[in-house]
Design an enzyme around this catalytic site. Structure first.
Site, mmCIF file in Angstrom:
data_model
loop_
_atom_site.group_PDB
_atom_site.id
_atom_site.type_symbol
_atom_site.label_atom_id
_atom_site.label_comp_id
_atom_site.label_asym_id
_atom_site.label_seq_id
_atom_site.Cartn_x
_atom_site.Cartn_y
_atom_site.Cartn_z
ATOM 1 N N GLU A 1 -5.686 -7.997 -0.104
ATOM 2 C CA GLU A 1 -6.427 -7.753 1.137
ATOM 3 C C GLU A 1 -7.840 -7.348 0.757
ATOM 4 O OE1 GLU A 1 -4.864 -4.937 3.961
ATOM 5 O OE2 GLU A 1 -2.814 -5.689 3.764
ATOM 6 N N GLU B 1 0.816 -1.219 0.000
ATOM 7 C CA GLU B 1 0.000 0.000 0.000
ATOM 8 C C GLU B 1 0.850 1.270 0.000
ATOM 9 O OE1 GLU B 1 -2.801 -0.293 3.224
ATOM 10 O OE2 GLU B 1 -3.461 -2.306 2.639
#
Length: 343
Positions: free
Chosen positions: A271, A179
């Site tokens: 995720e 991320e």
């Protein structure tokens, strides 16, 4: 198998970026390539400190997820020196021996300059950019600096855990520096340049210095400007947290991930909060390689001292639909990956 599409994007050759990849890593990649576009693997992130998630999933569905996610967070030197301990390496070895697939992320606590202010900037949150003054850009610009040396120290510490996995024959879907483009982690706080440099440094050090050949490199930068190059990426991951009980396929993010490179790479939902509806995945042409539901309240709640499945994010009927669907694979469906064909 369901033939989702004949789209050439889903025909990926099982060629790992590490030419010396272990046989089990090659076997796992071959399996993932064989399944891509045809089946999605179920997945679940294990909790930190305790991991009731797989047993709760089993109780709710009668099945285990195919992929289990673990975290090397509490092996970081900046955390172990403050008393952090972890069993995730041992748990991952056990999961592999039980026939499952292992993925690891690393919530890397900054090597130094932790603000350590309670509650939101405590050292335990030192992977967040707002909890540390560590400057990744300055560190990467000066290989003679203490900051750079501490980056190497931390990578070397994590290499010890990855070597334990390698010694047990465990191939790892390895997802570090995740991320990054969000900017909320220190490794992404100074833009793509320093982060890409750190990714390449980590690849070279783990692969060439430490000889870790059990890693399949899952890049999760989430923006094309952060892509380190095809020679440094095996699989592209997207982390997506839609609103509660939103079961959309997230096809726009899937197509975005396809756009990061002209090469054919596996795209995965590395995720997720709510699970995607498998029928929508097929309908929309978004065959994520695997999903990995985040832990804790995304999975369970406490009821009179007992942990039970929570329907806050994904209703029980959708969980069971996904685990029973002919498009998905659970741990029970996996072949013996130690004997799968070598590419």
């Amino acid at each position: 198998m369901i033939n989702l599409t004949s789209d050439a994007n889903f025909r990926v050759e099982p060629n790992l970026i590490n030419p010396d990849a272990s046989d089990n890593a090659k076997r796992l990649m071959a399996f993932l390539c064989d399944m891509y576009g045809k089946r999605m693997l179920t997945g679940q992130q294990a909790g930190v400190g305790r991991n009731p998630e797989p047993e709760i999933i089993l109780e709710a569905t009668g099945k285990y997820p195919a992929v289990m996610g673990f975290d090397l967070m509490d092996y970081s030197p900046g955390r172990t020196e403050r008393g952090a301990v972890s069993q995730d390496t041992d748990l991952a070895i056990d999961w592999w021996k039980q026939g499952g697939i292992v993925t690891f992320c690393w919530h890397w606590g900054a090597p130094k300059d932790l603000l350590d202010r309670d509650p939101d900037q405590h050292w335990s949150k030192g992977f967040y950019a707002n909890a540390t003054a560590f400057d990744i850009e300055a560190a990467m610009k000066d290989p003679s600096s203490e900051s750079f040396a501490l980056l190497l120290r931390d990578i070397d510490a994590i290499a010890e855990e990855l070597r334990r996995l390698q010694d047990e024959g465990v191939p790892v879907l390895w997802r570090p520096l995740h991320e990054a483009s969000g900017g909320w982690f220190w490794w992404g706080a100074k833009g793509p340049g320093p982060c890409i440099a750190l990714w390449k440094l980590m690849y070279d050090r783990l692969t060439r210095l430490h000889g870790l050949n059990n890693l399949i490199w899952v890049w999760n930068g989430q923006h094309g400007d952060w892509y380190p190059g095809d020679e440094y990426v095996d699989i592209i991951g997207e982390d997506i947290y839609p609103p509660e009980r939103n079961y959309e396929s997230q096809v726009d993010r899937f197509r975005q991930a396809l756009s990061y490179t002209s090469a054919n790479k596996i795209i995965t939902l590395s995720e997720n909060g709510p699970l995607p509806d498998p029928d929508l995945l097929i309908q929309d042409g978004a065959p994520w390689s695997w999903c990995c539901t985040w832990y804790g309240t995304f999975v369970y709640r406490e009821d009179n001292g007992r942990l039970v499945y929570s329907e806050k994010y994904t209703e029980l009927k959708m969980l069971r639909k996904l685990y029973d669907h002919p498009f998905t694979l659970t741990r029970e469906d996996l072949p013996d990956l130690t004997a799968y064909r070598l590419p």
